[in-house]
Scaffold this active site. Sequence first.
Site, PDB file in Angstrom:
ATOM      1  N   THR A  13       0.758  -1.313  -0.071  1.00  8.85           N
ATOM      2  CA  THR A  13      -0.065  -0.057  -0.036  1.00  8.85           C
ATOM      3  C   THR A  13       0.957   1.334  -0.016  1.00  8.85           C
ATOM      4  O   THR A  13       0.762   2.350  -0.850  1.00  8.85           O
ATOM      5  CB  THR A  13      -0.772  -0.008   1.385  1.00  8.85           C
ATOM      6  OG1 THR A  13      -1.754  -1.497   1.509  1.00  8.85           O
ATOM      7  CG2 THR A  13      -1.801   1.041   1.239  1.00  8.85           C
ATOM      8  N   VAL A  14       1.750   1.296   1.092  1.00 11.95           N
ATOM      9  CA  VAL A  14       2.472   2.518   1.221  1.00 11.95           C
ATOM     10  C   VAL A  14       3.638   2.637  -0.041  1.00 11.95           C
ATOM     11  O   VAL A  14       3.940   3.679  -0.613  1.00 11.95           O
ATOM     12  CB  VAL A  14       3.140   2.662   2.546  1.00 11.95           C
ATOM     13  CG1 VAL A  14       3.986   4.000   2.727  1.00 11.95           C
ATOM     14  CG2 VAL A  14       1.946   2.743   3.434  1.00 11.95           C
ATOM     15  N   LYS A 105       5.646   2.338  12.684  1.00  9.29           N
ATOM     16  CA  LYS A 105       5.677   2.846  14.126  1.00  9.29           C
ATOM     17  C   LYS A 105       5.806   1.622  14.962  1.00  9.29           C
ATOM     18  O   LYS A 105       6.299   1.699  16.252  1.00  9.29           O
ATOM     19  CB  LYS A 105       4.130   3.283  14.273  1.00  9.29           C
ATOM     20  CG  LYS A 105       2.861   2.463  14.154  1.00  9.29           C
ATOM     21  CD  LYS A 105       2.221   2.496  12.759  1.00  9.29           C
ATOM     22  CE  LYS A 105       1.213   1.295  12.676  1.00  9.29           C
ATOM     23  NZ  LYS A 105       0.603   1.516  11.290  1.00  9.29           N
ATOM     24  N   GLU A 129       8.393  10.216   9.894  1.00 10.47           N
ATOM     25  CA  GLU A 129       7.019  11.054   9.985  1.00 10.47           C
ATOM     26  C   GLU A 129       5.902  10.246   9.881  1.00 10.47           C
ATOM     27  O   GLU A 129       4.803  10.333  10.261  1.00 10.47           O
ATOM     28  CB  GLU A 129       7.368  12.225   8.905  1.00 10.47           C
ATOM     29  CG  GLU A 129       6.052  13.101   8.859  1.00 10.47           C
ATOM     30  CD  GLU A 129       5.674  14.055  10.158  1.00 10.47           C
ATOM     31  OE1 GLU A 129       6.652  14.834  10.412  1.00 10.47           O
ATOM     32  OE2 GLU A 129       5.018  13.711  10.905  1.00 10.47           O
ATOM     33  N   VAL A 132       3.437   8.070  12.427  1.00  9.35           N
ATOM     34  CA  VAL A 132       2.293   8.743  13.395  1.00  9.35           C
ATOM     35  C   VAL A 132       1.488   9.468  12.579  1.00  9.35           C
ATOM     36  O   VAL A 132       1.677  10.439  11.995  1.00  9.35           O
ATOM     37  CB  VAL A 132       2.730   9.307  14.505  1.00  9.35           C
ATOM     38  CG1 VAL A 132       1.704  10.014  15.590  1.00  9.35           C
ATOM     39  CG2 VAL A 132       3.715   8.708  15.291  1.00  9.35           C
ATOM     40  N   GLY A 134       0.045   8.989   9.711  1.00  7.07           N
ATOM     41  CA  GLY A 134      -0.014   8.983   8.345  1.00  7.07           C
ATOM     42  C   GLY A 134       0.408  10.151   7.462  1.00  7.07           C
ATOM     43  O   GLY A 134       1.424  10.717   7.745  1.00  7.07           O
ATOM     44  N   LYS A 205       1.970   4.808  18.598  1.00  4.96           N
ATOM     45  CA  LYS A 205       2.043   6.241  18.123  1.00  4.96           C
ATOM     46  C   LYS A 205       2.328   7.200  19.197  1.00  4.96           C
ATOM     47  O   LYS A 205       2.897   8.020  19.272  1.00  4.96           O
ATOM     48  CB  LYS A 205       0.832   6.308  17.091  1.00  4.96           C
ATOM     49  CG  LYS A 205       0.931   5.650  16.180  1.00  4.96           C
ATOM     50  CD  LYS A 205      -0.328   5.503  15.383  1.00  4.96           C
ATOM     51  CE  LYS A 205      -0.507   4.833  14.120  1.00  4.96           C
ATOM     52  NZ  LYS A 205      -1.837   4.561  13.375  1.00  4.96           N
TER      53      LYS A 205
HETATM   54  P1  NAP Z   1       1.932  -3.887   2.877  1.00  4.90           P
HETATM   55  O1  NAP Z   1       0.791  -3.277   1.929  1.00  4.90           O
HETATM   56  O2  NAP Z   1       1.517  -5.191   3.620  1.00  4.90           O
HETATM   57  O3  NAP Z   1       3.131  -3.962   2.213  1.00  4.90           O
HETATM   58  C1  NAP Z   1       4.233  -4.585   2.691  1.00  4.90           C
HETATM   59  C2  NAP Z   1       5.132  -4.967   1.706  1.00  4.90           C
HETATM   60  O4  NAP Z   1       6.370  -5.394   1.985  1.00  4.90           O
HETATM   61  C3  NAP Z   1       4.796  -5.628   0.523  1.00  4.90           C
HETATM   62  O5  NAP Z   1       5.172  -5.243  -0.709  1.00  4.90           O
HETATM   63  C4  NAP Z   1       5.285  -7.005   0.822  1.00  4.90           C
HETATM   64  O6  NAP Z   1       5.796  -7.921  -0.247  1.00  4.90           O
HETATM   65  C5  NAP Z   1       6.715  -6.455   1.377  1.00  4.90           C
HETATM   66  N1  NAP Z   1       7.467  -7.230   2.511  1.00  4.90           N
HETATM   67  C6  NAP Z   1       6.919  -7.820   3.514  1.00  4.90           C
HETATM   68  N2  NAP Z   1       7.726  -8.459   4.062  1.00  4.90           N
HETATM   69  C7  NAP Z   1       8.935  -8.659   3.316  1.00  4.90           C
HETATM   70  C8  NAP Z   1      10.034  -9.367   3.550  1.00  4.90           C
HETATM   71  N3  NAP Z   1      10.301 -10.192   4.191  1.00  4.90           N
HETATM   72  N4  NAP Z   1      10.864  -9.379   2.224  1.00  4.90           N
HETATM   73  C9  NAP Z   1      10.666  -8.612   1.154  1.00  4.90           C
HETATM   74  N5  NAP Z   1       9.525  -7.787   1.085  1.00  4.90           N
HETATM   75  C10 NAP Z   1       8.752  -7.783   2.226  1.00  4.90           C
HETATM   76  O7  NAP Z   1       2.029  -2.730   4.035  1.00  4.90           O
HETATM   77  P2  NAP Z   1       1.640  -1.427   4.146  1.00  4.90           P
HETATM   78  O8  NAP Z   1       0.217  -1.198   4.387  1.00  4.90           O
HETATM   79  O9  NAP Z   1       2.163  -0.623   2.770  1.00  4.90           O
HETATM   80  O10 NAP Z   1       2.567  -0.994   5.395  1.00  4.90           O
HETATM   81  C11 NAP Z   1       3.783  -0.880   5.346  1.00  4.90           C
HETATM   82  C12 NAP Z   1       4.555  -0.124   6.602  1.00  4.90           C
HETATM   83  O11 NAP Z   1       4.035   1.402   6.418  1.00  4.90           O
HETATM   84  C13 NAP Z   1       3.951  -0.873   7.601  1.00  4.90           C
HETATM   85  O12 NAP Z   1       5.078  -0.542   8.939  1.00  4.90           O
HETATM   86  C14 NAP Z   1       2.916   0.057   8.258  1.00  4.90           C
HETATM   87  O13 NAP Z   1       2.585  -0.054   9.740  1.00  4.90           O
HETATM   88  C15 NAP Z   1       3.137   1.401   7.899  1.00  4.90           C
HETATM   89  N6  NAP Z   1       2.024   2.299   7.736  1.00  4.90           N
HETATM   90  C16 NAP Z   1       1.117   2.163   6.838  1.00  4.90           C
HETATM   91  C17 NAP Z   1       0.130   2.719   6.404  1.00  4.90           C
HETATM   92  C18 NAP Z   1      -0.946   2.450   5.566  1.00  4.90           C
HETATM   93  O14 NAP Z   1      -2.034   3.267   5.555  1.00  4.90           O
HETATM   94  N7  NAP Z   1      -0.897   1.442   5.184  1.00  4.90           N
HETATM   95  C19 NAP Z   1      -0.099   4.105   7.316  1.00  4.90           C
HETATM   96  C20 NAP Z   1       1.103   4.475   8.250  1.00  4.90           C
HETATM   97  C21 NAP Z   1       2.175   3.557   8.402  1.00  4.90           C
HETATM   98  P3  NAP Z   1       4.551  -8.360  -1.223  1.00  4.90           P
HETATM   99  O15 NAP Z   1       4.002  -7.245  -1.895  1.00  4.90           O
HETATM  100  O16 NAP Z   1       5.415  -9.286  -2.399  1.00  4.90           O
HETATM  101  O17 NAP Z   1       3.730  -9.192  -0.716  1.00  4.90           O
HETATM  102  N1  HSE Z   2      -4.092   0.639  11.027  1.00  4.74           N
HETATM  103  C1  HSE Z   2      -3.634   1.861  11.118  1.00  4.74           C
HETATM  104  C2  HSE Z   2      -4.875   2.646  11.388  1.00  4.74           C
HETATM  105  C3  HSE Z   2      -3.026   2.226   9.883  1.00  4.74           C
HETATM  106  O1  HSE Z   2      -5.850   2.088  11.363  1.00  4.74           O
HETATM  107  O2  HSE Z   2      -4.742   3.773  11.808  1.00  4.74           O
HETATM  108  C4  HSE Z   2      -2.386   3.720   9.810  1.00  4.74           C
HETATM  109  O3  HSE Z   2      -1.137   3.436  10.965  1.00  4.74           O
END
Ligand code: NAP
Ligand code: HSE
Length: 432
Positions: A13-14, A105, A129, A132, A134, A205
């Site tokens: 996603t990110v 986080k 940044e 916490v 987003g 956070k």
């Molecule tokens: P996600 O959609 O699950 O993406 C994770 C990515 O990492 C995927 O592309 C996955 O590969 C890859 N990955 C996971 N383990 C791996 C490994 N061991 N080796 C190589 N690649 C690996 O997660 P996300 O939502 O983008 O979140 C990423 C980070 O941002 C997390 O720490 C989350 O807490 C933080 N965050 C997310 C949001 C949000 O809105 N989503 C907001 C703030 C912070 P595949 O695609 O091949 O499975």
């Molecule tokens: N699961 C988290 C939330 C994503 O609902 O705020 C962003 O950190």
Amino acid sequence: MESISVGLLGLGTVGSGVVKIIEDHQDKLMHIVGCPVHIKKVAVQDKQKQRQVDVHPDRLTTNPADVIEDPEIDVIIEVMGGIERTKEYLFEALKRKKHVVTANKDLMAVYGTELLKTATENGCDLFYEASVAGGIPILRSLVDGLASDRITKMMGIVNGTTNFILTKMTKYNSAYEEVLKEAQALGYAEADPTADVEGLDAARKMAILARLGFSMEVDLEDVSVKGISSVTEEDINYSKRLGYTMKLIGIADRTDEKVEVSVQPTLLPDSHPLASVHDEFNAVYVYGEAVGETMFYGPGAGSLPTATAVVSDLVGVLKNMRLEVNGRSAVSPQFEKQIKTPEEIFAQYFLRIHVRDEVGAFSQITSLFSNRGVSFEKILQLPLKKDGLAEIVIVTHKGSKKDFQEILSQLSELSVVKEVKSTYRVEGNGLG
Ligand code: NAP
Ligand code: HSE
């Protein structure tokens, strides 16, 4: 600098949002940093997976070491999540003198201090940044925008999933389980939503916010946590009837140099600025002695909002590279950690109690409060249609957490009390 090479750990996603923003805003990035920025390698788990963005297959690897060890990569962006293994990758990257930007986080709440120390020792930047709230630039606001003030209180809606659930339960009387599924389908919740609904995500956070806002080492273990899984429709209806809105609120409060950091479902007066933050939106309310009340509002999650914070951190790293000042911005904590005891935490509380509807029941209950000097702000008593029971709902004036805990334990020993159905903190009457 002729060009900057970035390595990406994660393309979910990110990560996809990061690729899109770097591509779409290349002109602006060129203007700010003076050279092109390109993503050289990307680590994923599954190279065959269909992606939201086009990345040439030659740039994909399933081995994060290929990215971290690439001598041409200047900056690592970590958006793959996870704690233990990811921590090792980032320590290795920093030791190889690569700057790091992360949205993680979970990792920063647990290993942030050690990682920041390693970054400084290696002359590297470590920016986080996006970890916490987003897309809300709250960390830079605390560190830079409010640097001259003394922050005494922060209250945050820092978890989008729980805010979405409570909003739907409040506005449409939706059932908890149903809305949780909706939040998962919309991608707000973590893969395992336990951390969202039990308050751990918000606690992580708040630990990060408290560290920066109070310039003090605050560990996850110092944060008292209660989630929303036990919030009922009845509690929400009583909140509404009494003029409150139920929110999952992270509180970081400081008196002199002693702090309280907690996360719990909380009743806020409908007029409080945080009460009107709905759906998956986040907001952080900050009170500074000089500035007074401020509030930062925006999307707390999602691909592009979160990636905006990540790429802005990247810009910060690149500006520092140009000025040759990387690794010099982290400031060590000014204060020794001092966490408030329950005797030192003062708050109002909401209680919903089922009592036997008999003579003297009410006065037995009220005397437990008056014996400890805690008076009532609001009180309701209604007969229940079963078992000769009545429901009493109380909102107290401020009392210490210690007194409140003792009143609760004495209440459950009274024979007239059938059950203390629920208790919540009440915040935001007056300052904060
Ligand atoms: P996600 O959609 O699950 O993406 C994770 C990515 O990492 C995927 O592309 C996955 O590969 C890859 N990955 C996971 N383990 C791996 C490994 N061991 N080796 C190589 N690649 C690996 O997660 P996300 O939502 O983008 O979140 C990423 C980070 O941002 C997390 O720490 C989350 O807490 C933080 N965050 C997310 C949001 C949000 O809105 N989503 C907001 C703030 C912070 P595949 O695609 O091949 O499975
Ligand atoms: N699961 C988290 C939330 C994503 O609902 O705020 C962003 O950190």
